[in-house]
Design an enzyme around this catalytic site. Structure first.
Site, PDB file in Angstrom:
ATOM      1  N   ASN A 113      -6.043   5.977   4.867  1.00 18.57           N
ATOM      2  CA  ASN A 113      -5.821   4.544   5.142  1.00 18.57           C
ATOM      3  C   ASN A 113      -4.390   4.072   4.844  1.00 18.57           C
ATOM      4  O   ASN A 113      -4.132   2.890   4.669  1.00 18.57           O
ATOM      5  CB  ASN A 113      -6.880   3.682   4.451  1.00 18.57           C
ATOM      6  N   LYS A 164       1.129   6.123   1.636  1.00 18.90           N
ATOM      7  CA  LYS A 164       0.487   7.386   1.271  1.00 18.90           C
ATOM      8  C   LYS A 164       1.005   8.523   2.167  1.00 18.90           C
ATOM      9  O   LYS A 164       1.678   8.275   3.179  1.00 18.90           O
ATOM     10  CB  LYS A 164      -1.035   7.220   1.395  1.00 18.90           C
ATOM     11  N   HIS A 198      -1.369   1.941  -0.174  1.00 21.48           N
ATOM     12  CA  HIS A 198      -2.004   1.356  -1.352  1.00 21.48           C
ATOM     13  C   HIS A 198      -1.339   0.022  -1.675  1.00 21.48           C
ATOM     14  O   HIS A 198      -0.128  -0.124  -1.519  1.00 21.48           O
ATOM     15  CB  HIS A 198      -1.853   2.283  -2.568  1.00 21.48           C
ATOM     16  N   GLU A 250       0.478  -0.937 -12.659  1.00 22.10           N
ATOM     17  CA  GLU A 250       0.907   0.049 -11.660  1.00 22.10           C
ATOM     18  C   GLU A 250       2.437   0.079 -11.528  1.00 22.10           C
ATOM     19  O   GLU A 250       3.028   1.153 -11.392  1.00 22.10           O
ATOM     20  CB  GLU A 250       0.241  -0.239 -10.317  1.00 22.10           C
ATOM     21  N   TYR A 282      -5.315   6.404 -10.063  1.00 25.21           N
ATOM     22  CA  TYR A 282      -6.668   6.196  -9.532  1.00 25.21           C
ATOM     23  C   TYR A 282      -7.746   6.363 -10.610  1.00 25.21           C
ATOM     24  O   TYR A 282      -8.909   6.599 -10.286  1.00 25.21           O
ATOM     25  CB  TYR A 282      -6.917   7.138  -8.354  1.00 25.21           C
TER      26      TYR A 282
END
Ligand code: IDP
Ligand code: MG
Length: 149
Positions: A112, A9, A115, A126, A49
């Site tokens: 965080n 990310k 992913h 995905e 998402y």
């Protein structure tokens, strides 16, 4: 062999953790079959998402994931989907075990770092969402017999 979709990310890229994160999956024995640095469109972020669209953090999450470059990846290996989630650690870095990526480098659930697909069906969808077939490179590492019995 199984494949999973992983994405470093914007916080991971900004914090110069790209090499460190990729190193962990390489060292584990998984095979990199897709890799690109990219800016994420709002459309892609909202689709990726989509399962969280009714959550209170959705708008902030889309804002965050579109805020800077992301490293999108596909990794291959026996059981890689579940194993990569273990390497990544719990969603909230404060609960993630030391030794995991989130446990070692994260301090906030909204930052965080990475992913990882959570199941075979999501991995498949995905990968198709983020990569074209032509962008995926199937190859056989020559050290395979030292990683798999
Ligand atoms: P996962 O990334 O471990 O699969 P999910 O529950 O699928 O976790 O949530 C997707 C992402 O949404 C998380 O990685 C995190 O970036 C963000 N997120 C989840 N819960 C919260 C929250 O309570 N506040 C802010 N962001 C959150
Ligand atoms: Mg998830």
């Amino acid at each position: 062999m199984e494949r999973t979709f992983l994405a470093i990310k914007p916080d991971g890229v900004q914090r110069k953790l790209v090499g460190e994160i990729i190193r962990r999956f390489e060292a584990k024995g998984f095979t990199l079959v897709g890799l690109k640095l990219m800016n994420v469109s709002r459309e892609l972020a909202e689709s990726h998402y989509g399962v969280h669209k009714d959550k209170p953090f959705f708008a902030g999450l889309v804002e965050f994931i579109t805020s800077g470059p992301v490293v999108a990846m596909v990794w291959e290996g026996d059981g890689v989907i579940a194993a990569a989630r273990k390497v990544i650690g719990a969603t909230n870095p404060l609960n993630a075990e030391p030794g995991t990526i989130r446990g070692d480098f994260g301090a906030n659930i909204g930052r965080n770092l990475i992913h990882g697909s959570d199941a075979p069906e999501t991995a498949q969808s995905e990968i198709a969402l983020w990569f074209s077939d032509a962008e995926l490179v199937a190859w056989q590492p020559t050290i395979m017999s030292w990683i798999y019995e």
